[in-house]
Design a protein around this motif. Structure first.
Motif, mmCIF file in Angstrom:
data_model
loop_
_atom_site.group_PDB
_atom_site.id
_atom_site.type_symbol
_atom_site.label_atom_id
_atom_site.label_comp_id
_atom_site.label_asym_id
_atom_site.label_seq_id
_atom_site.Cartn_x
_atom_site.Cartn_y
_atom_site.Cartn_z
ATOM 1 N N UNK A 87 0.921 -1.171 -0.182
ATOM 2 C CA UNK A 87 -0.090 -0.036 0.027
ATOM 3 C C UNK A 87 0.842 1.486 -0.177
ATOM 4 N N UNK A 88 0.321 2.393 -0.637
ATOM 5 C CA UNK A 88 1.080 3.445 -0.813
ATOM 6 C C UNK A 88 0.583 4.785 0.176
ATOM 7 N N UNK A 90 1.159 8.885 -0.011
ATOM 8 C CA UNK A 90 1.736 9.668 -0.952
ATOM 9 C C UNK A 90 2.123 11.023 -0.300
ATOM 10 N N UNK A 92 1.496 14.034 -1.377
ATOM 11 C CA UNK A 92 0.297 15.164 -1.095
ATOM 12 C C UNK A 92 -0.875 14.474 -0.961
ATOM 13 N N UNK A 94 -3.048 12.311 -1.545
ATOM 14 C CA UNK A 94 -4.103 11.718 -2.477
ATOM 15 C C UNK A 94 -5.210 11.309 -1.988
ATOM 16 N N UNK A 95 -6.002 12.374 -1.012
ATOM 17 C CA UNK A 95 -7.336 11.881 -0.631
ATOM 18 C C UNK A 95 -8.193 12.265 -1.519
ATOM 19 N N UNK A 96 -9.518 11.412 -1.601
ATOM 20 C CA UNK A 96 -10.581 12.025 -2.423
ATOM 21 C C UNK A 96 -11.514 13.106 -1.632
ATOM 22 N N UNK A 97 -11.382 14.422 -2.387
ATOM 23 C CA UNK A 97 -11.879 15.603 -1.791
ATOM 24 C C UNK A 97 -13.348 15.568 -1.643
ATOM 25 N N UNK A 98 -14.071 14.576 -2.275
ATOM 26 C CA UNK A 98 -15.495 14.627 -2.081
ATOM 27 C C UNK A 98 -16.077 13.470 -1.165
ATOM 28 N N UNK A 107 -11.552 3.568 1.744
ATOM 29 C CA UNK A 107 -11.427 3.502 0.217
ATOM 30 C C UNK A 107 -11.017 2.039 -0.510
ATOM 31 N N UNK A 108 -9.693 1.660 0.243
ATOM 32 C CA UNK A 108 -9.071 0.501 -0.391
ATOM 33 C C UNK A 108 -9.788 -0.575 -0.167
ATOM 34 N N UNK A 139 -14.508 16.684 5.805
ATOM 35 C CA UNK A 139 -13.854 16.521 4.613
ATOM 36 C C UNK A 139 -12.384 16.944 4.448
ATOM 37 N N UNK A 141 -10.673 19.101 2.906
ATOM 38 C CA UNK A 141 -10.249 20.378 3.111
ATOM 39 C C UNK A 141 -10.458 21.011 4.370
ATOM 40 N N UNK A 155 -5.546 5.129 5.545
ATOM 41 C CA UNK A 155 -6.166 4.282 4.460
ATOM 42 C C UNK A 155 -5.288 3.135 3.967
ATOM 43 N N UNK A 156 -3.734 3.354 4.102
ATOM 44 C CA UNK A 156 -2.892 2.341 3.689
ATOM 45 C C UNK A 156 -2.943 1.145 4.792
#
Lengths: 261, 268
Positions: A87-88, A90, A92, A94-98, A107-108, A139, A141, A155-156
């Motif tokens: 699992x990675x 990142x 930056x 790399x989250x889903x903004x929505x 998510x995984x 969220x 942001x 998440x990873x």
């Protein structure tokens, strides 16, 4: 895949990757003849200046980048693409903004078809484990950078990989947040034995976290040196007072200086 | 404040309003009143004959007469029907083609020159042709409206579906997501704001397509009323029809904006 104990061995054999020239840019030898063996449950830091192919190497292990030459083996199996054992994390985030925190962490598992109740229960636990209790439905942001990367880490971990591939995960954070996340990462890993490949351009970070530091040269990206850190685990809070710490930083600094073009 | 910002504003009472806040709310009615007042003044002072520039009250009376005998409602419904059908058709074709083109650069290279060329043709110029081909009925208007709506939505769909963060594409791959998962859980949600923006532009343009078609040849619709007014120098009738067209375009825009809000709630 993998053994019951000890985790997998990652072997890189003679890895080369050249990015062909593009409009106005010369071709880049991102990797050239890299040999490296990463031991089970080892924390390896890839250290080097920008553009030395650290990220390319990490993505080759992840199976996201195809090599021009050489192979990557995990427990003797040739890597041909991504797999559930890795699992990675990142730079930056790399989250889903929505999607809110829980959905991002889950998510995984969602992509692997784990039922909603099961995956959200697991995500909820991990949100707490990474210190984000109470932020389940925020969220991205609405979160600071450090908190966002905690989500990325959770998440990873949620897919329970044997290998954690981290691409300058704390590079975008301020110094204080970075130190806190470094400590929390080590604590989290104490309870979950994983093999970690951690890309960084901070000597301090490499020495604080790693069992070994792989020093890379830029263009072509090659392994210049591999340093055994040899500092006690768990790492004491006053690590900088350890004579070995200063010694390592001094040595790495000398090496990096000599690399200067 | 522009009215599209007003639509997005928080409901009244959600935040305390100062004098400035109330001024914002009153701004559009105020400027509108000022504009109509200026219009009435110009007509009175310069003594324009009604067939050149009718006074606002004359237009209002004409409106009441047209609305009263059902003429206005009938023609408005015709145009609204054409506009909605055109918008629906144009949006559907743009979404499907946009999806296909976003998947294949080769196909895009093949088709793009023709698509761009098609946009260089003024709709006004092919409207008479379509009337010959499809008759003076609604079909030619729906097609013209769809043609004009299609392009902005297509462009925003292709750009949106391709616009995902490369890191997130890596994330999907690292989790071995299927093509469908990558589309449904990454590319589509990424594209949605851009697609909605394209539909907003399309919604306002759709009215133009339908009216151009009606001007080129028809016996009903607001465009027909404009032409009729021109023929008999009934300028007030033309004003009424044009104002109705503006109202339709604004209503459509407002409607799409309302749809946008729950869809993109995560951004606020």
């Amino acid at each position: 895949m993998g053994r019951q104990r000890g985790g997998p061995v990652i072997e890189l054999r003679n890895c080369s990757k050249r990015y062909p020239s593009q409009l106005g840019q010369a071709a880049v030898d991102a990797l050239e003849g890299v040999d490296l063996t990463i031991r089970p449950e080892e924390f390896v830091c890839l250290l080097g200046p920008s553009g030395c192919g650290k990220t390319t190497l990490l993505k080759a292990i992840a199976g996201l980048v195809s090599l021009d030459e050489g192979e990557v083996y995990i427990d003797g199996d040739l890597v041909t693409g991504p797999g559930p054992d890795r699992a990675m994390v990142f730079q930056d985030f790399a989250l889903l903004p929505w999607a809110d925190v829980v959905t991002n962490v889950a998510f995984g598992l969602e992509l692997r078809g784990v039922p909603k109740a099961t995956r959200e229960k697991k995500a909820f636990e991990l949100v707490q484990a990474v210190g984000l209790a109470g932020f389940d439905h925020h969220f991205p942001r609405q979160l600071s950078g450090g908190m966002q990367q905690r989500v990325g880490l959770a998440r990873a971990l949620a897919v329970d990989p044997q290998i954690l591939l981290m691409d300058e995960p704390f590079g975008a954070l301020d110094a204080l947040t970075r130190r806190l996340l470094q400590e929390d990462l080590l604590t989290l890993l104490d309870r979950r034995r994983k093999t970690v490949v951690f890309v960084t351009h901070s000597m301090d970070e490499a020495v604080r976290l790693g069992d070994r530091v792989v020093l890379m040269t830029p263009r072509p990206g090659q392994v210049r040196d591999i340093v055994e850190v040899g500092l006690p685990r768990p790492r004491p809070p006053d690590l900088e007072k350890h004579p070995r710490f200063a010694e390592l930083l001094e040595y790495l600094w000398q090496q990096l200086r000599e690399m200067r073009p | 404040m522009a009215f599209w910002d007003k639509i997005r504003e928080t409901p009244a009472g959600a935040e305390p309003r100062g004098v400035l806040g109330w001024l914002h709310v009153a701004l559009v009615p105020l400027t509108l009143t000022a504009f109509v007042g200026l219009w009435a003044l110009v007509v009175r002072v310069l003594e324009y004959p009604a067939f050149i520039l009718p006074a606002p009250d004359r237009v209002w009376v004409r409106f009441l007469v047209l609305a009263g005998d059902g003429t206005l409602g009938r023609h408005t419904l015709v145009t609204v029907g054409e506009v909605l059908a055109g918008l629906a058709l144009g949006t559907t074709v743009a979404l499907v083609l946009g999806f296909v083109l976003s998947r294949s650069r080769a196909l895009e290279r093949l088709v793009a020159p023709y698509l761009v060329a098609s946009q260089a043709i003024p709709v006004v110029a092919i409207a008479p042709l379509l009337v010959i081909w499809f008759g003076a009925g609604a079909t030619s208007k729906v097609l013209l409206s769809a043609m004009i709506v299609f392009f902005p939505i297509l462009v925003s769909t292709v750009a949106g579906l391709r616009g995902s963060d490369p890191d997130l594409d890596d994330l999907m791959r690292s989790y071995q997501a299927t093509r469908w998962q990558t589309f449904a859980k990454l590319h589509l949600p990424t594209a949605l704001p851009m697609i909605v923006a394209g539909v907003k532009v399309g919604a306002t343009l759709s009215v133009i397509g339908a009216v151009v078609g009606e001007l080129a040849g028809s016996d009903r619709g607001l465009g027909f009323l404009v032409k009729q007014g021109q023929g008999i120098y009934d300028t007030a009738l033309m004003f009424v029809a044009v104002i109705m067209l503006v109202v339709i375009a604004m209503a459509l825009y407002g409607f799409v904006t309302l749809l946008e809000r729950p869809l993109l709630a995560w951004r606020d």
